[in-house]
Design a protein around this motif. Structure first.
Motif, PDB file in Angstrom:
ATOM      1  N   VAL A  24       0.839  -1.189   0.000  1.00 43.74           N
ATOM      2  CA  VAL A  24       0.000   0.000   0.000  1.00 43.74           C
ATOM      3  C   VAL A  24       0.879   1.245   0.000  1.00 43.74           C
ATOM      4  N   VAL A  25       0.552   2.188  -0.876  1.00 49.73           N
ATOM      5  CA  VAL A  25       1.317   3.430  -0.949  1.00 49.73           C
ATOM      6  C   VAL A  25       0.371   4.609  -1.084  1.00 49.73           C
ATOM      7  N   GLU A  26       0.894   5.794  -0.796  1.00 50.04           N
ATOM      8  CA  GLU A  26       0.142   7.027  -1.005  1.00 50.04           C
ATOM      9  C   GLU A  26       0.323   7.470  -2.450  1.00 50.04           C
ATOM     10  N   PRO A  27      -0.648   8.220  -3.027  1.00 53.03           N
ATOM     11  CA  PRO A  27      -0.499   8.693  -4.404  1.00 53.03           C
ATOM     12  C   PRO A  27       0.726   9.589  -4.548  1.00 53.03           C
ATOM     13  N   ILE A  28       1.376   9.481  -5.699  1.00 54.10           N
ATOM     14  CA  ILE A  28       2.541  10.293  -5.969  1.00 54.10           C
ATOM     15  C   ILE A  28       2.127  11.735  -6.268  1.00 54.10           C
ATOM     16  N   ASP A  29       2.956  12.673  -5.860  1.00 51.54           N
ATOM     17  CA  ASP A  29       2.741  14.073  -6.190  1.00 51.54           C
ATOM     18  C   ASP A  29       3.294  14.321  -7.582  1.00 51.54           C
ATOM     19  N   THR A  30       2.395  14.538  -8.549  1.00 50.35           N
ATOM     20  CA  THR A  30       2.826  14.702  -9.933  1.00 50.35           C
ATOM     21  C   THR A  30       2.976  16.157 -10.343  1.00 50.35           C
ATOM     22  N   SER A  31       3.049  17.049  -9.384  1.00 50.45           N
ATOM     23  CA  SER A  31       3.173  18.472  -9.707  1.00 50.45           C
ATOM     24  C   SER A  31       4.555  18.812 -10.233  1.00 50.45           C
ATOM     25  N   SER A  32       5.547  17.951  -9.951  1.00 46.92           N
ATOM     26  CA  SER A  32       6.911  18.192 -10.409  1.00 46.92           C
ATOM     27  C   SER A  32       7.185  17.352 -11.650  1.00 46.92           C
ATOM     28  N   MET A  33       7.848  17.943 -12.650  1.00 45.20           N
ATOM     29  CA  MET A  33       8.161  17.228 -13.875  1.00 45.20           C
ATOM     30  C   MET A  33       9.287  16.224 -13.665  1.00 45.20           C
ATOM     31  N   VAL A  34      10.234  16.549 -12.776  1.00 42.88           N
ATOM     32  CA  VAL A  34      11.339  15.652 -12.480  1.00 42.88           C
ATOM     33  C   VAL A  34      11.307  15.313 -11.001  1.00 42.88           C
ATOM     34  N   HIS A  35      11.324  14.029 -10.704  1.00 40.56           N
ATOM     35  CA  HIS A  35      11.225  13.570  -9.322  1.00 40.56           C
ATOM     36  C   HIS A  35      12.595  13.158  -8.798  1.00 40.56           C
ATOM     37  N   GLU A  36      12.907  13.598  -7.605  1.00 39.80           N
ATOM     38  CA  GLU A  36      14.142  13.216  -6.924  1.00 39.80           C
ATOM     39  C   GLU A  36      13.765  12.290  -5.778  1.00 39.80           C
ATOM     40  N   VAL A  37      14.284  11.069  -5.805  1.00 41.91           N
ATOM     41  CA  VAL A  37      13.871  10.070  -4.832  1.00 41.91           C
ATOM     42  C   VAL A  37      15.080   9.385  -4.211  1.00 41.91           C
ATOM     43  N   ALA A  38      14.861   8.875  -3.018  1.00 45.04           N
ATOM     44  CA  ALA A  38      15.866   8.073  -2.322  1.00 45.04           C
ATOM     45  C   ALA A  38      15.350   6.647  -2.213  1.00 45.04           C
ATOM     46  N   GLY A  72      19.587   3.385  -0.599  1.00 40.08           N
ATOM     47  CA  GLY A  72      19.870   4.673   0.008  1.00 40.08           C
ATOM     48  C   GLY A  72      20.334   5.716  -0.983  1.00 40.08           C
ATOM     49  N   GLY A  73      20.555   5.297  -2.239  1.00 44.77           N
ATOM     50  CA  GLY A  73      21.025   6.216  -3.265  1.00 44.77           C
ATOM     51  C   GLY A  73      19.935   7.172  -3.725  1.00 44.77           C
ATOM     52  N   THR A  74      20.350   8.279  -4.337  1.00 46.82           N
ATOM     53  CA  THR A  74      19.433   9.286  -4.850  1.00 46.82           C
ATOM     54  C   THR A  74      19.363   9.181  -6.368  1.00 46.82           C
ATOM     55  N   TYR A  75      18.132   9.157  -6.898  1.00 53.28           N
ATOM     56  CA  TYR A  75      17.921   9.024  -8.333  1.00 53.28           C
ATOM     57  C   TYR A  75      16.861  10.016  -8.794  1.00 53.28           C
ATOM     58  N   PHE A  76      16.809  10.203 -10.112  1.00 51.60           N
ATOM     59  CA  PHE A  76      15.856  11.132 -10.716  1.00 51.60           C
ATOM     60  C   PHE A  76      15.099  10.423 -11.835  1.00 51.60           C
ATOM     61  N   PHE A  77      13.824  10.807 -12.012  1.00 52.59           N
ATOM     62  CA  PHE A  77      13.049  10.334 -13.153  1.00 52.59           C
ATOM     63  C   PHE A  77      11.985  11.368 -13.479  1.00 52.59           C
ATOM     64  N   ALA A  78      11.434  11.255 -14.676  1.00 54.36           N
ATOM     65  CA  ALA A  78      10.409  12.201 -15.107  1.00 54.36           C
ATOM     66  C   ALA A  78       9.027  11.593 -14.897  1.00 54.36           C
ATOM     67  N   ASP A  79       8.024  12.095 -15.618  1.00 52.90           N
ATOM     68  CA  ASP A  79       6.650  11.609 -15.458  1.00 52.90           C
ATOM     69  C   ASP A  79       6.611  10.093 -15.587  1.00 52.90           C
ATOM     70  N   ALA A  80       5.697   9.458 -14.863  1.00 52.73           N
ATOM     71  CA  ALA A  80       5.620   8.009 -14.860  1.00 52.73           C
ATOM     72  C   ALA A  80       4.187   7.554 -15.070  1.00 52.73           C
ATOM     73  N   MET A  81       4.044   6.327 -15.550  1.00 55.42           N
ATOM     74  CA  MET A  81       2.713   5.759 -15.735  1.00 55.42           C
ATOM     75  C   MET A  81       2.330   4.943 -14.503  1.00 55.42           C
ATOM     76  N   GLU A  82       1.220   5.301 -13.888  1.00 57.23           N
ATOM     77  CA  GLU A  82       0.773   4.590 -12.692  1.00 57.23           C
ATOM     78  C   GLU A  82      -0.078   3.386 -13.059  1.00 57.23           C
ATOM     79  N   MET A  83       0.208   2.270 -12.411  1.00 52.37           N
ATOM     80  CA  MET A  83      -0.606   1.073 -12.531  1.00 52.37           C
ATOM     81  C   MET A  83      -1.163   0.753 -11.147  1.00 52.37           C
ATOM     82  N   LYS A  84      -2.476   0.711 -11.020  1.00 53.39           N
ATOM     83  CA  LYS A  84      -3.112   0.426  -9.741  1.00 53.39           C
ATOM     84  C   LYS A  84      -3.470  -1.054  -9.649  1.00 53.39           C
ATOM     85  N   ASP A  85      -3.347  -1.591  -8.430  1.00 57.80           N
ATOM     86  CA  ASP A  85      -3.617  -3.008  -8.184  1.00 57.80           C
ATOM     87  C   ASP A  85      -2.870  -3.880  -9.188  1.00 57.80           C
ATOM     88  N   PHE A  86      -1.590  -3.560  -9.356  1.00 62.27           N
ATOM     89  CA  PHE A  86      -0.756  -4.271 -10.321  1.00 62.27           C
ATOM     90  C   PHE A  86      -0.144  -5.500  -9.661  1.00 62.27           C
TER      91      PHE A  86
END
Length: 235
Positions: A24-38, A72-86
């Motif tokens: 279970v996860v919370e919806p992603i915030d898609t307001s940013s074109m490029v996402h920075e994640v750990a 623990g590394g930091t990565y970047f990606f752009a817009d993504a396609m969400e799949m629910k109940d995948f």
């Protein structure tokens, strides 16, 4: 009483196991074109790597083609396609939500929205480079990729037979495999044809496939195909 206690314990254990199968996860915030994640967690499947990532105060799952990310590394990606109940068959796990991205980058500058589509690219642009070494004759009774793109309206909703060399494969997305082929022909720069199929096909294979043409197909989230062949089977 002892028997009842044992039965109750079994029910608790079974319920616990079932819960572990649903992420279970919370919806992603898609307001940013490029996402920075750990990266918080990594699950390796046969064709994909699933990562639980943190972005600001959010945690969610993403999936990319097989890679070895740094925990623990930091990565970047752009817009993504969400799949629910995948459901990942390899992991026997159902993700309440997972975002498919084509590539993670260690550089923000290297990320762009066009990199995000696991099937092609936003607005129908060709995401697979032209392989000029491919020069194939059309199969008897079939058409070339160039002919299909040039006369897409004529073939809309009809079955076609095409032959090509596989240049890219994305498996088990939206319950199907996505295969890109080229045959050396094109129409105004459109040379890479995407087909959806249940068949297992590898990059480098030369295949003859038959399926139904869909034109101007919009899967949402900016994933648009001017031409795509659906429900293709290997002939």
């Amino acid at each position: 009483m002892r028997l009842i206690a044992v039965m109750l314990l079994g029910v608790v254990l079974m319920t616990s196991c079932v819960r572990k199968k649903k992420e279970v996860v919370e919806p992603i915030d898609t307001s940013s074109m490029v996402h920075e994640v750990a990266v918080k967690k990594v699950l390796q499947a046969n064709a994909y790597t699933y990562l639980q990532v943190a972005e600001n105060d959010q945690e969610y799952w993403i999936a990319v083609e097989k890679m070895e990310p740094q925990l623990g590394g930091t990565y970047f990606f752009a817009d993504a396609m969400e799949m629910k109940d995948f459901k990942s068959t390899d992991l026997d796990t159902v993700f309440s939500s997972v975002f498919f991205v084509q590539k993670l980058s260690t550089s923000k500058a290297a990320s762009s929205p066009a990199m995000a589509n696991p099937h092609g690219s936003a607005q129908g642009r060709q995401s697979v480079e032209l392989d000029q070494s491919i020069q194939l004759e059309p199969v008897k009774g079939g058409i070339t990729i160039g002919q299909l793109f040039a006369s897409k309206a004529e073939y809309a909703g009809k079955e076609v037979l095409v032959r090509g060399k596989v240049t890219k494969v994305n498996n088990e997305i939206m319950g199907r495999n996505w295969v890109h082929i080229q045959d050396g022909t094109d129409a105004d720069g459109s040379y890479d044809l995407t087909l959806t199929t249940d068949a297992s096909i590898a990059v480098g294979d030369i295949v003859t496939m038959q399926g139904t043409v869909a034109v101007d197909k919009d899967f949402g989230a900016g994933y648009f195909y001017h031409v795509i062949v659906e429900g293709a089977v290997v002939k």
